[in-house]
Scaffold this motif. Structure first.
Motif, mmCIF file in Angstrom:
data_model
loop_
_atom_site.group_PDB
_atom_site.id
_atom_site.type_symbol
_atom_site.label_atom_id
_atom_site.label_comp_id
_atom_site.label_asym_id
_atom_site.label_seq_id
_atom_site.Cartn_x
_atom_site.Cartn_y
_atom_site.Cartn_z
ATOM 1 N N LEU A 185 0.862 -1.178 0.000
ATOM 2 C CA LEU A 185 0.000 0.000 0.000
ATOM 3 C C LEU A 185 0.896 1.224 0.000
ATOM 4 C CD1 LEU A 185 -2.828 1.315 0.237
ATOM 5 C CD2 LEU A 185 -2.584 1.168 2.729
ATOM 6 N N ASP A 186 0.630 2.174 -0.880
ATOM 7 C CA ASP A 186 1.491 3.350 -0.985
ATOM 8 C C ASP A 186 1.062 4.428 0.003
ATOM 9 O OD1 ASP A 186 -0.791 3.262 -2.814
ATOM 10 O OD2 ASP A 186 -0.240 5.325 -3.286
ATOM 11 N N GLU A 187 2.043 5.175 0.487
ATOM 12 C CA GLU A 187 1.785 6.246 1.456
ATOM 13 C C GLU A 187 0.846 7.308 0.884
ATOM 14 O OE1 GLU A 187 2.547 6.740 4.519
ATOM 15 O OE2 GLU A 187 4.113 5.277 5.001
ATOM 16 N N ARG A 188 0.927 7.535 -0.416
ATOM 17 C CA ARG A 188 0.098 8.561 -1.057
ATOM 18 C C ARG A 188 -1.388 8.268 -0.886
ATOM 19 N NH1 ARG A 188 -0.076 12.484 -5.045
ATOM 20 N NH2 ARG A 188 -1.831 12.306 -6.496
ATOM 21 N N CYS A 189 -1.754 7.009 -0.786
ATOM 22 C CA CYS A 189 -3.166 6.633 -0.631
ATOM 23 C C CYS A 189 -3.758 7.234 0.634
ATOM 24 C CB CYS A 189 -3.290 5.109 -0.597
ATOM 25 S SG CYS A 189 -4.988 4.499 -0.451
ATOM 26 N N LEU A 190 -2.935 7.419 1.667
ATOM 27 C CA LEU A 190 -3.416 7.919 2.948
ATOM 28 C C LEU A 190 -2.948 9.339 3.223
ATOM 29 C CD1 LEU A 190 -2.878 4.712 5.129
ATOM 30 C CD2 LEU A 190 -4.916 5.409 3.878
ATOM 31 N N GLU A 191 -2.601 10.073 2.182
ATOM 32 C CA GLU A 191 -2.171 11.453 2.347
ATOM 33 C C GLU A 191 -3.315 12.415 2.043
ATOM 34 O OE1 GLU A 191 1.181 12.123 -0.140
ATOM 35 O OE2 GLU A 191 2.570 10.926 1.086
ATOM 36 N N LEU A 192 -3.225 13.617 2.624
ATOM 37 C CA LEU A 192 -4.200 14.670 2.359
ATOM 38 C C LEU A 192 -3.873 15.310 1.012
ATOM 39 C CD1 LEU A 192 -4.183 16.191 5.939
ATOM 40 C CD2 LEU A 192 -6.132 15.055 4.876
ATOM 41 N N LEU A 193 -4.766 15.121 0.036
ATOM 42 C CA LEU A 193 -4.493 15.552 -1.333
ATOM 43 C C LEU A 193 -5.596 16.482 -1.827
ATOM 44 C CD1 LEU A 193 -3.509 12.075 -2.838
ATOM 45 C CD2 LEU A 193 -1.951 13.868 -2.034
ATOM 46 N N PRO A 194 -5.248 17.436 -2.692
ATOM 47 C CA PRO A 194 -6.280 18.290 -3.296
ATOM 48 C C PRO A 194 -7.059 17.515 -4.355
ATOM 49 C CG PRO A 194 -4.134 18.796 -4.215
ATOM 50 C CD PRO A 194 -3.889 17.810 -3.115
ATOM 51 N N ASP A 195 -8.223 18.023 -4.696
ATOM 52 C CA ASP A 195 -9.087 17.318 -5.643
ATOM 53 C C ASP A 195 -8.488 17.249 -7.045
ATOM 54 O OD1 ASP A 195 -10.871 16.938 -3.633
ATOM 55 O OD2 ASP A 195 -12.262 18.528 -4.236
ATOM 56 N N ASN A 196 -7.620 18.165 -7.381
ATOM 57 C CA ASN A 196 -7.036 18.158 -8.721
ATOM 58 C C ASN A 196 -5.778 17.293 -8.830
ATOM 59 O OD1 ASN A 196 -5.244 19.686 -7.261
ATOM 60 N ND2 ASN A 196 -5.415 21.535 -8.520
ATOM 61 N N ASP A 197 -5.440 16.603 -7.739
ATOM 62 C CA ASP A 197 -4.257 15.743 -7.761
ATOM 63 C C ASP A 197 -4.442 14.599 -6.759
ATOM 64 O OD1 ASP A 197 -1.728 14.744 -8.300
ATOM 65 O OD2 ASP A 197 -0.768 16.024 -6.795
ATOM 66 N N ASN A 198 -5.508 13.825 -6.946
ATOM 67 C CA ASN A 198 -5.797 12.749 -5.997
ATOM 68 C C ASN A 198 -6.048 11.407 -6.678
ATOM 69 O OD1 ASN A 198 -8.261 13.206 -7.180
ATOM 70 N ND2 ASN A 198 -9.401 13.468 -5.263
ATOM 71 N N GLU A 199 -5.471 11.216 -7.871
ATOM 72 C CA GLU A 199 -5.655 9.955 -8.585
ATOM 73 C C GLU A 199 -5.009 8.819 -7.790
ATOM 74 O OE1 GLU A 199 -7.096 7.452 -11.478
ATOM 75 O OE2 GLU A 199 -7.496 9.597 -11.162
ATOM 76 N N PRO A 200 -5.787 7.790 -7.411
ATOM 77 C CA PRO A 200 -5.234 6.710 -6.577
ATOM 78 C C PRO A 200 -4.472 5.694 -7.409
ATOM 79 C CG PRO A 200 -7.541 6.291 -6.997
ATOM 80 C CD PRO A 200 -7.236 7.618 -7.648
ATOM 81 N N SER A 201 -3.569 5.011 -6.768
ATOM 82 C CA SER A 201 -2.840 3.919 -7.407
ATOM 83 C C SER A 201 -3.683 2.647 -7.383
ATOM 84 C CB SER A 201 -1.519 3.669 -6.684
ATOM 85 O OG SER A 201 -1.770 3.197 -5.363
ATOM 86 N N ASP A 202 -3.260 1.643 -8.132
ATOM 87 C CA ASP A 202 -3.964 0.364 -8.118
ATOM 88 C C ASP A 202 -3.923 -0.266 -6.738
ATOM 89 O OD1 ASP A 202 -4.517 0.669 -10.785
ATOM 90 O OD2 ASP A 202 -2.844 -0.580 -11.476
ATOM 91 N N ARG A 203 -2.820 -0.080 -6.020
ATOM 92 C CA ARG A 203 -2.720 -0.626 -4.669
ATOM 93 C C ARG A 203 -3.725 0.039 -3.741
ATOM 94 N NH1 ARG A 203 3.531 0.362 -3.672
ATOM 95 N NH2 ARG A 203 2.979 2.142 -5.008
ATOM 96 N N CYS A 204 -3.916 1.322 -3.917
ATOM 97 C CA CYS A 204 -4.890 2.048 -3.102
ATOM 98 C C CYS A 204 -6.313 1.572 -3.405
ATOM 99 C CB CYS A 204 -4.761 3.549 -3.355
ATOM 100 S SG CYS A 204 -5.851 4.577 -2.348
ATOM 101 N N VAL A 205 -6.599 1.361 -4.680
ATOM 102 C CA VAL A 205 -7.924 0.888 -5.080
ATOM 103 C C VAL A 205 -8.189 -0.481 -4.482
ATOM 104 C CG1 VAL A 205 -9.342 0.171 -7.037
ATOM 105 C CG2 VAL A 205 -7.964 2.252 -7.193
ATOM 106 N N ARG A 206 -7.225 -1.372 -4.576
ATOM 107 C CA ARG A 206 -7.406 -2.717 -4.020
ATOM 108 C C ARG A 206 -7.618 -2.659 -2.510
ATOM 109 N NH1 ARG A 206 -3.395 -4.056 -7.995
ATOM 110 N NH2 ARG A 206 -1.737 -3.767 -6.456
ATOM 111 N N PHE A 207 -6.889 -1.784 -1.838
ATOM 112 C CA PHE A 207 -7.020 -1.669 -0.383
ATOM 113 C C PHE A 207 -8.424 -1.208 0.008
ATOM 114 C CE2 PHE A 207 -6.816 1.246 3.304
ATOM 115 C CZ PHE A 207 -6.487 0.335 4.288
ATOM 116 N N GLN A 208 -8.904 -0.142 -0.623
ATOM 117 C CA GLN A 208 -10.218 0.371 -0.248
ATOM 118 C C GLN A 208 -11.337 -0.575 -0.662
ATOM 119 O OE1 GLN A 208 -9.338 4.996 -1.189
ATOM 120 N NE2 GLN A 208 -11.289 4.563 -0.213
ATOM 121 N N ARG A 209 -11.215 -1.199 -1.812
ATOM 122 C CA ARG A 209 -12.219 -2.186 -2.219
ATOM 123 C C ARG A 209 -12.272 -3.338 -1.218
ATOM 124 N NH1 ARG A 209 -15.774 -0.310 -6.163
ATOM 125 N NH2 ARG A 209 -14.698 0.287 -8.073
#
Length: 603
Positions: free
Chosen positions: A110-134
């Motif tokens: 799981l990448d750290e970026r998945c759990l970071e505070l991101l603006p709406d114009n730069d919040n595209e999740p990674s595949d690892r993030c998608v798998r984690f939340q799913r």
């Protein structure tokens, strides 16, 4: 649960075991594994902005102190702010702050970026993030399966007791279980669109199951005491009271549900008046004497349990500096009335019909061949287009819609205490069945009222009516038809949420195959002719009007998915017409179901 047989030694009759079930726990586990495998195949599919919302909530609860949870908006760069009650916020905190998540981060799964505070114009999740939340949604469905197991079992126990006493009513717990866990609305909403509806509805079903067990134990658990009437001290009286254990569990589960999602607030009047009458009153009967007495002790315990479960999650925020500011901010986030009467895609309710009528009247006024003076006079009255109701008006309409449920809950809660005369009385078993069926219908009707009359309602709210109605779908022809029609219009209204062509085959195949299976199964179970299993001639599940509605939905789907994208979309014409047509037609169908739900509840 083992407390059931030892609870209250003064009871004269041994309680019926509510855990005698036609559902094998092994089959439940196997079904969970099979469906979870299917849901894993949906991981790469479309995801809505709700995915980004929940990802941002994970980041908020992981990196920010509790005092900033309901204030942070990433410096004004995101609209995905925390707007669920505190207990759901702590659920998100549990997902983002645990040893498994830390291990996944440490191993690089799981990448750290998945759990970071991101603006709406730069919040595209990674595949690892998608798998984690799913995966979190798939695992949270454990509560859905638990509720889908307990609720049919509890209702089946009540029906079994009635059959043993000659009342002849039956249910089919295994079929009911499958109707709930395979519902395409939940699969599309949670595992494609992305939400946690299944988990929340599972908690609702758990609460309903405890309330149903309480109705069963009214007639089974009867205490015979010496009368307290000083004028006749030698007489005996029968004291009738509900099971405090199960009703407290039901009330606590519902309070937890409200602390997780305020959508279920429309069910609070039902629980309040039913439990106030059913739990807090004790009935005493002799041959020449009957009265109700209010149990202050029961009332206090019920209040303490409810308040702890409901407000417990708010305590950490109250303990912050300036607690009033925190509470005002939480309420402002939970009830954002500035968003307007309806969502961008109108939910299929009364307000969709209201706005459609307003727009139709405006169109006819513009096109009508009337004199300009008369037209100006009509426009001067500012009647057309219709004014949008404010939140207080909508709240008043919703309260009016809930009044029948409030009145009937008080009556049923009292009458169920007054019926049983002896522990073996047939009327006591029948009354428990009636009370259980009433409560389920009342939950469905209250949810219907919230959906049809609520402010800024989302289309997903119809699931709060569909899932409880699943419990009664196999019990009678009227209930089977009501369930089928509600699913037909309610789930069809969810299909536009998946607007990409990539999911077209998925959503259509899932909806049509499930509805076909439901119709086939319910006709075999509910509409069969005696032991032959053959359907009575002319007495099928679908009436002529139902078949006409199905035909219209087929035409609407064809226009929405084929004709409109090819004919009108390239020209930029009638962009929102498919959504409006879907909302209006489904609203008319669900309005009919709402009325039928009211009639079923009152019967």
């Amino acid at each position: 649960f083992s407390l059931l047989h030892s609870h209250d030694s003064k009871l004269a009759m041994k309680a019926v075991n509510p855990f005698t079930s036609q559902i094998s726990p092994k089959l439940v586990c196997a079904t969970f594994l099979i469906l979870s495998s299917v849901k894993c195949l949906l991981i790469p599919t479309y995801r809505s902005t709700d995915f980004d919302v929940h990802r941002n909530w994970l980041a908020i609860t992981r990196h920010l102190p509790l005092s900033e949870w309901y204030f942070d908006d990433v410096g004004g760069t995101t609209v995905h702010t925390l707007d669920y009650p505190p207990l759901f916020a702590f659920f998100e905190w549990g997902l983002s702050n645990n040893f498994i998540t830390d291990l996944l981060l440490e191993k690089g799964w799981l990448d750290e970026r998945c759990l970071e505070l991101l603006p709406d114009n730069d919040n595209e999740p990674s595949d690892r993030c998608v798998r984690f939340q799913r995966a979190t949604v798939i695992l949270s469905d454990v509560l859905l399966f638990l509720g889908a197991y307990l609720a049919p079992v509890s209702l089946g126990g009540v029906y079994s007791a009635s059959i043993n006493n000659g009342c002849g009513r039956r249910s089919h717990p295994w079929v009911t279980f499958l109707l709930i866990v395979t519902n395409p609305g939940l699969i599309l909403l949670d595992h494609v669109h992305f939400q946690y509806n299944g988990m929340l509805l599972g908690v609702l079903l758990i609460s309903i199951s405890f309330i149903i067990w309480g109705t069963q134990l009214i007639s089974a658990k009867i205490t015979v005491n010496r009368t307290t009437d000083k004028s006749n001290p030698s007489d005996e009286a029968i004291e009738l009271r509900s099971s405090g254990l199960f009703e407290l569990l039901g009330a606590g589960a519902f309070a937890i549900l409200m602390a997780m999602k305020h959508l279920y607030l429309m069910l609070a009047p039902l629980y309040l008046f039913y439990l106030l009458r059913h739990h807090c009153f004790v009935a005493r009967r002799r041959e020449d004497y009957f009265n109700y007495s209010f149990s202050f002790g029961r009332f206090i315990v019920l209040g303490i349990v409810t308040l702890i479960c409901l407000l417990g999650a708010f305590v950490p925020f109250i303990m912050q500096n300036q607690p009033r500011v925190h509470m005002e901010q939480i309420l402002a986030r939970l009830f954002p009335f500035g968003r307007g009467l309806v969502h961008d895609y109108w939910a299929a309710n009364v307000w969709a019909l209201y706005l459609f009528t307003s727009r139709a009247a405006s169109f006819l006024l513009r096109k009508a061949p009337i004199q300009s003076g008369l037209r100006q006079k009509i426009e001067s009255y500012a009647i057309i287009p219709f004014s949008e109701p404010d939140p207080s008006t909508v709240a008043f309409c919703l309260l009016i819609g809930l009044i029948p449920c409030i009145i009937s809950a008080w009556k049923v809660g009292g009458s169920s205490l007054s019926q049983p005369m002896t522990p073996s009385s047939r009327s006591s078993k029948t009354n428990a069945v009636d009370a259980a069926e009433y409560f389920i219908h009342a939950v469905a009707f209250s949810s219907f009222s919230g959906f049809m009359l609520g402010y800024h309602v989302h289309e997903k709210a119809i699931m709060t009516s569909i899932i409880p109605l699943s419990l009664l779908a196999t019990t009678s022809r009227e209930n089977a038809r009501l369930f089928t029609r509600t699913c037909l219009f309610g789930i069809f209204g969810l299909l536009p949420l998946l607007f990409r062509t990539d999911e077209l085959l998925l959503k259509v195949a899932l909806f049509t195959s499930w509805m076909s299976g439901v119709i086939f199964i319910l006709e075999r179970i509910v509409f069969k002719n005696g032991k032959s299993g053959q359907r009575e001639k002319g007495r099928g599940l679908l009436t002529a009007m139902d078949k006409l509605a199905v035909g219209v939905l087929v035409l609407l789907l064809t226009f929405m998915e084929i004709i409109h994208p090819i004919k009108f979309m390239p020209q930029g014409k009638y962009e929102f017409m498919p959504l409006m047509m879907t909302s209006v037609f489904c609203a008319m169908g669900l309005l009919h179901c709402w009325v039928k739900s009211f009639l079923q509840m009152m019967s």
